[in-house]
Scaffold this active site. Structure first.
Site, PDB file in Angstrom:
ATOM      1  N   ASP A 295       3.276 -74.835  80.430  1.00  6.55           N
ATOM      2  CA  ASP A 295       3.448 -75.976  81.323  1.00  6.55           C
ATOM      3  C   ASP A 295       4.804 -76.632  81.084  1.00  6.55           C
ATOM      4  O   ASP A 295       5.299 -76.687  79.951  1.00  6.55           O
ATOM      5  CB  ASP A 295       2.352 -77.009  81.088  1.00  6.55           C
ATOM      6  CG  ASP A 295       0.971 -76.473  81.403  1.00  6.55           C
ATOM      7  OD1 ASP A 295       0.861 -75.613  82.292  1.00  6.55           O
ATOM      8  OD2 ASP A 295       0.004 -76.913  80.750  1.00  6.55           O
ATOM      9  N   ASP A 317       3.093 -71.668  83.634  1.00  4.16           N
ATOM     10  CA  ASP A 317       1.753 -71.996  84.129  1.00  4.16           C
ATOM     11  C   ASP A 317       1.877 -73.110  85.163  1.00  4.16           C
ATOM     12  O   ASP A 317       2.320 -72.880  86.272  1.00  4.16           O
ATOM     13  CB  ASP A 317       0.857 -72.385  82.955  1.00  4.16           C
ATOM     14  CG  ASP A 317      -0.597 -72.540  83.376  1.00  4.16           C
ATOM     15  OD1 ASP A 317      -0.954 -72.094  84.480  1.00  4.16           O
ATOM     16  OD2 ASP A 317      -1.384 -73.117  82.616  1.00  4.16           O
ATOM     17  N   ASP A 321       0.218 -80.880  83.711  1.00  2.00           N
ATOM     18  CA  ASP A 321      -1.233 -80.892  83.483  1.00  2.00           C
ATOM     19  C   ASP A 321      -1.621 -82.199  82.815  1.00  2.00           C
ATOM     20  O   ASP A 321      -1.013 -82.602  81.809  1.00  2.00           O
ATOM     21  CB  ASP A 321      -1.648 -79.723  82.584  1.00  2.00           C
ATOM     22  CG  ASP A 321      -1.734 -78.409  83.348  1.00  2.00           C
ATOM     23  OD1 ASP A 321      -1.261 -78.368  84.492  1.00  2.00           O
ATOM     24  OD2 ASP A 321      -2.259 -77.430  82.778  1.00  2.00           O
ATOM     25  N   ARG A 372      -2.449 -76.745  93.966  1.00  4.33           N
ATOM     26  CA  ARG A 372      -2.549 -77.832  92.980  1.00  4.33           C
ATOM     27  C   ARG A 372      -1.523 -78.926  93.271  1.00  4.33           C
ATOM     28  O   ARG A 372      -0.671 -79.240  92.457  1.00  4.33           O
ATOM     29  CB  ARG A 372      -2.358 -77.316  91.553  1.00  4.33           C
ATOM     30  CG  ARG A 372      -3.437 -76.361  91.097  1.00  4.33           C
ATOM     31  CD  ARG A 372      -3.283 -76.028  89.630  1.00  4.33           C
ATOM     32  NE  ARG A 372      -4.307 -75.081  89.181  1.00  4.33           N
ATOM     33  CZ  ARG A 372      -4.405 -74.621  87.943  1.00  4.33           C
ATOM     34  NH1 ARG A 372      -3.535 -75.015  87.028  1.00  4.33           N
ATOM     35  NH2 ARG A 372      -5.363 -73.765  87.616  1.00  4.33           N
TER      36      ARG A 372
END
Length: 650
Positions: A295, A317, A321, A372
């Site tokens: 991330d 990724d 997050d 997302r």
């Protein structure tokens, strides 16, 4: 206290209702857990009065329920049931992965009554937390009205905390009340930043009480490095005396009470990201993170976090997050682009404790991110004044994803898909996520085929009752402001190592005439639709050619700079319209292909072609071409992406 019972599976022909389990306390502080089936129907028929469920066929009825056990201990399971056709009947129950067959003998009543099965029903040891109960009908016409668990011996020491942990309906979880924001004089460099903080992270101060920690070099570690300042155990305000790229050899784990303040410099972090884990009171401002192995930024089991004016792109990724009960988070004026997974809020489908996550997301740009944007489970999230542009990849992807009982207040945002993907908002994701969240949508601007809607909006919290803020109307003025203001502020220098990032152009109301650079193209062909532009029609600068007729980039460059290979072609068409472009490609390495693409004076697009070791066609919908002369420019992005042809079709 309330405990919820949730229907998890079965063919639901009627609306699924949330069932309230009524708790009564005895002298030993034990709780009777009772659940009425009401109007639920789970692969069973519904009685005429809509009060019971039953099966008219033997062994065919099935109902599965999830319930919350407030205290560990031994319980007995009882049913409120009857069978109008026989006095002796049976049910099969699965509990704690064990199967039980229950026999009932009811000679006196033809209405549902509480009964204990032969051999005292089921007595089972249960742990505090979630349990699943599966009921199967053996005899036809066995009506089930309710069930209950009678505590025989429980751990009373757990009673005190059970009220905070029970259930799936977030209405019982209190809204996080942020602290009052810390304000100060505008001419104070620190308060000139803190005065802009709003939302759930209000009250976050970062390193306000600590000294400056100066970053004097671009090294991975050692004295004067970003790592040396950011991973310190004391309060500090990190400032930079240098500009450039910091190539990390491992993630930086930021300590508590820290501000990373990149104002006045061009700070780009690559290879690894920034981690905020099991800590609190952290601010990250005015830096960019890209090419991170995992991330770009991780917020894990932390609180009071403000991410502001950062640019995140192209990482291993996700870009950001926020998971594991992290709360009191604000994400503002940031730029998420050129990636598949932008932002995740809530770890997975089973982390009910993520219902304590509270996030404010405002004035951000989500550009060319497939999905997302963000994906939200369980959390409470307020999104306002954001721009969502070109999500998806032409065939899949989504904008905002609100699932698993999340509460999402979607206010005055702009959705501009520019592709044939209209899932600006979704509440389920295929077979993977079937549990919906709650959405209140108000004042949003949708362009193209984008669709925004509310879902059970009465269950969504009201941000105005939690903190003070002002949302700008969703219009062209907001659109242009976000395009120009979101992300790391670029400070012009004479010797910038990284060229300027692609600039998005705002929507234009007027159609422009054909334009483009007339030099450097071998092709000046007239294109009869459908029209095929082969590799030989492109003028190549930096691209290499292959014997099979394709051209490819010998290097990977994930930003548009002066060093990207270029392939340019010009062609004429008769009618201005939106056309499809079909790109024939393949990757000899078996890795995902990608490239940058620019049509006339339009924005630079990142095209993710997908994985393919064989020839494959990538279709780009709604590509605007003008009457007369058009230009297509391909910029090399990913090494060995082989392009055979680009076909223009209606």
């Amino acid at each position: 206290m309330k405990i919820r019972v949730i229907h998890l599976r079965g063919t639901v022909l009627l609306a699924i209702l949330v069932l309230f389990l009524l708790l009564s306390f005895n002298a030993l502080a034990t709780q009777v857990i009772e659940a009425e089936f009401g109007k639920l129907k789970a692969k069973m028929e519904l009685s005429e009065n809509n009060e019971t469920i039953y099966s008219s066929r033997r062994y065919k009825g099935l109902a599965t329920y999830q319930l919350y056990i407030p205290s560990s201990g031994k319980y007995r399971l009882e049913f409120k049931t009857y069978n109008p056709t026989k006095d002796d009947y049976k049910l099969k129950v699965q509990f704690k992965k064990r199967n039980y067959e229950l026999r009932f003998n009811d000679e006196s009543s033809k209405m549902p009554t509480w009964q204990v099965a032969k051999k005292s029903g089921i007595e089972v040891d249960l742990n505090k937390g979630k349990e699943q109960l599966v009921i199967r009908s053996i005899d036809e016409f066995t009506h089930i009205d309710a069930f209950r668990l009678i505590p025989l011996k429980v751990d009373s020491s757990e009673e005190e905390s059970s009220e905070q942990e029970g259930g799936m309906d977030l209405g019982d979880i209190p809204i996080y009340a942020p602290s009052q924001p810390k304000r100060g004089p505008k001419d104070d460099p620190r308060f000139s930043l803190l005065n802009n903080l709003i939302g759930f992270a209000s009250g976050t101060t970062g390193g306000l009480e600590g000294p400056d920690c100066k970053v004097t070099n671009l090294n991975d570690d050692g004295s004067g490095s970003l790592r040396d300042c950011a991973e310190s155990n004391s309060s500090r305000w990190v400032v930079f005396e240098v500009s450039g790229t910091i190539a990390l050899k491992s993630p930086i784990k930021i300590g508590a009470n820290t501000t990373i303040d990149g104002r006045g410099q061009n700070i780009r972090i690559i290879n690894y990201g920034l981690v905020i884990s099991k800590t609190e009171n952290v601010i990250i401002h005015n830096v960019s993170v890209s090419k991170a192995e995992d991330d770009a930024i991780t917020v894990y089991k932390s609180k009071n976090v403000w991410v502001d004016h950062v640019s995140l792109s192209d990482s291993g990724d996700g870009l950001l997050d926020i998971t594991e009960q992290s709360s009191a988070v604000t994400v503002s004026y940031s730029r998420f682009e050129d990636h598949i997974k932008a932002m995740l809020i809530g770890a997975n489908n089973k982390r009910e404790d993520d219902q304590n996550i509270h996030v404010t997301i405002h004035n951000n740009l989500f550009y060319n991110t497939v999905r997302r944007n963000p994906a939200i489970r369980f959390a409470r999230v307020h999104l306002f004044n954001n721009v969502f542009k070109d999500w998806g990849d032409g065939t899949s992807g989504d904008g905002v994803s609100a699932t698993y009982y999340s509460q999402v207040y979607l206010e005055k945002n702009i959705f501009d898909p520019d592709r044939e993907v209209d899932r600006a908002l979704r509440l389920t994701v295929g077979n993977y996520i079937k549990v919906k969240g709650y959405v209140k949508a108000t004042g949003n601007l949708t362009l193209g085929e984008a669709k925004i809607f509310s879902h059970e909006e009465e269950k969504v919290f009201l941000p105005s009752q939690v903190y003070n803020y002002s949302a700008q109307n969703a219009d062209d003025e907001l659109y242009q402001a976000i395009l120009s203001q979101a992300g790391r502020a670029e400070i012009p220098t004479w010797d910038m190592a990284e060229g300027m990032e692609p600039v998005l152009e705002p929507i234009e109301d007027e159609e422009e005439e054909g334009s483009g650079n007339w030099s450097g193209s071998k092709s000046e062909k007239s294109c009869d639709i459908p029209c095929t532009l082969s590799a030989e029609d492109f003028s190549l600068d930096g691209f290499l050619t292959h014997d099979d007729g394709s051209f490819y980039s010998p290097t990977s460059l994930f930003k548009v700079t002066d060093e990207n290979p270029l392939a340019t072609t010009h062609f004429y068409i008769e009618d201005a319209s939106d056309y499809k472009l079909e790109i024939t490609h393949y990757s000899p390495t078996g890795k995902e292909d990608s490239l940058f693409l620019k049509i006339n004076d339009g924005p630079i697009q990142v095209i993710h072609l997908g994985f393919s070791e064989d020839l494959r066609i990538k279709t780009l919908n709604n590509q605007n071409l003008v009457e007369g002369r058009n230009e297509i420019t391909v910029f090399g992005r990913e090494k060995n992406t082989k392009i055979y042809q680009i076909r223009v079709v209606n």
